[in-house]
Design a protein around this motif. Sequence first.
Motif, PDB file in Angstrom:
ATOM      1  N   SER A   1       0.940  -1.231   0.114  1.00 33.73           N
ATOM      2  CA  SER A   1      -0.071  -0.022   0.164  1.00 33.73           C
ATOM      3  C   SER A   1       0.882   1.330   0.062  1.00 33.73           C
ATOM      4  O   SER A   1       2.090   1.226   0.641  1.00 33.73           O
ATOM      5  N   GLN A   2       0.341   2.688  -0.455  1.00 34.50           N
ATOM      6  CA  GLN A   2       1.228   3.498  -0.755  1.00 34.50           C
ATOM      7  C   GLN A   2       1.341   3.828   0.741  1.00 34.50           C
ATOM      8  O   GLN A   2       0.600   3.939   1.723  1.00 34.50           O
ATOM      9  N   TYR A  35      10.660  15.034  -6.368  1.00 34.20           N
ATOM     10  CA  TYR A  35      10.955  14.788  -8.133  1.00 34.20           C
ATOM     11  C   TYR A  35       9.897  15.592  -8.858  1.00 34.20           C
ATOM     12  O   TYR A  35       8.858  15.726  -8.327  1.00 34.20           O
ATOM     13  N   PHE A  88       6.425  14.787  -7.140  1.00 37.98           N
ATOM     14  CA  PHE A  88       6.101  13.351  -6.342  1.00 37.98           C
ATOM     15  C   PHE A  88       7.024  13.511  -5.016  1.00 37.98           C
ATOM     16  O   PHE A  88       8.420  13.859  -5.471  1.00 37.98           O
ATOM     17  N   PRO A 101      13.041   3.812  -1.671  1.00 28.67           N
ATOM     18  CA  PRO A 101      12.165   5.063  -2.097  1.00 28.67           C
ATOM     19  C   PRO A 101      10.828   4.517  -2.533  1.00 28.67           C
ATOM     20  O   PRO A 101      10.611   3.772  -3.361  1.00 28.67           O
ATOM     21  N   THR A 102       9.881   5.154  -1.904  1.00 30.37           N
ATOM     22  CA  THR A 102       8.634   4.535  -2.150  1.00 30.37           C
ATOM     23  C   THR A 102       7.708   6.071  -2.340  1.00 30.37           C
ATOM     24  O   THR A 102       7.726   7.066  -1.322  1.00 30.37           O
ATOM     25  N   PHE A 103       7.178   6.142  -3.504  1.00 28.97           N
ATOM     26  CA  PHE A 103       6.316   7.250  -4.253  1.00 28.97           C
ATOM     27  C   PHE A 103       4.878   7.340  -3.821  1.00 28.97           C
ATOM     28  O   PHE A 103       4.181   6.225  -3.413  1.00 28.97           O
ATOM     29  N   GLY A 104       4.380   8.146  -3.743  1.00 30.28           N
ATOM     30  CA  GLY A 104       3.004   8.461  -3.683  1.00 30.28           C
ATOM     31  C   GLY A 104       2.251   8.916  -5.127  1.00 30.28           C
ATOM     32  O   GLY A 104       3.089   8.519  -5.929  1.00 30.28           O
ATOM     33  N   ARG A 105       1.127   9.191  -5.159  1.00 34.75           N
ATOM     34  CA  ARG A 105       0.538   9.621  -6.351  1.00 34.75           C
ATOM     35  C   ARG A 105       0.898  10.842  -7.039  1.00 34.75           C
ATOM     36  O   ARG A 105       0.510  10.898  -8.152  1.00 34.75           O
TER      37      ARG A 105
END
Lengths: 113, 115
Positions: A1-2, A35, A88, A101-105
Amino acid sequence: SQQGEEDPQALSIQEGENATMNCSYKTSINNLQWYRQNSGRGLVHLILIRSNEREKHSGRLRVTLDTSKKSSSLLITASRAADTASYFCAKEIWQGGSYIPTFGRGTSLIVHP
Amino acid sequence: DAGITQSPRHKVTETGTPVTLRCHQTENHRYMYWYRQDPGHGLRLIHYSYGVKDTDKGEVSDGYSVSRSKTEDFLLTLESATSSQTSVYFCAISESNRATNEKLFFGSGTQLSVL
């Protein structure tokens, strides 16, 4: 999950205005990075803020990190039409012995000339 | 720009066929990642590698496998492509150790369509 999200999902402003985007997360993180992605392109690194830093500047960019609230914000001052892009945040989360590294929407920013 | 190349840039394939995407770097960076990007989901990690023959799963690894036999190449394989794997795939690299991470450099992406 995000691991948390950016908000707003979309932001539309006029050239010269400031743009603020927020990023929240749920678990402890190491560093946090922002980013930028132009349409149809890969992501480009903007700024990295370490977990022991509270604020960082780079040109017209200002990033804050509040670990007590588990949130970060990206401020673009005096926006230009060329700032139109998606932004992001990437949270470095411990996984399997590495910080990943874990990105969101992301937030879609449109700057009108 | 970081020396990172993804191939192919575009691919159309049929359901059930195997597909391999390639990521090649000339930076000698230790970490390599595969992400997929879909509308409304942002970027989601599929697999990553922290060295030759050292890989681990990400958030959405089901249906994907990876291999890294050389520092410079990281392959992503869809064993039997499904329509849900239609997406834009991004490879990224970083020079980091396990205590911290540095910025990611991204490739230009591969647009994959599974019909």
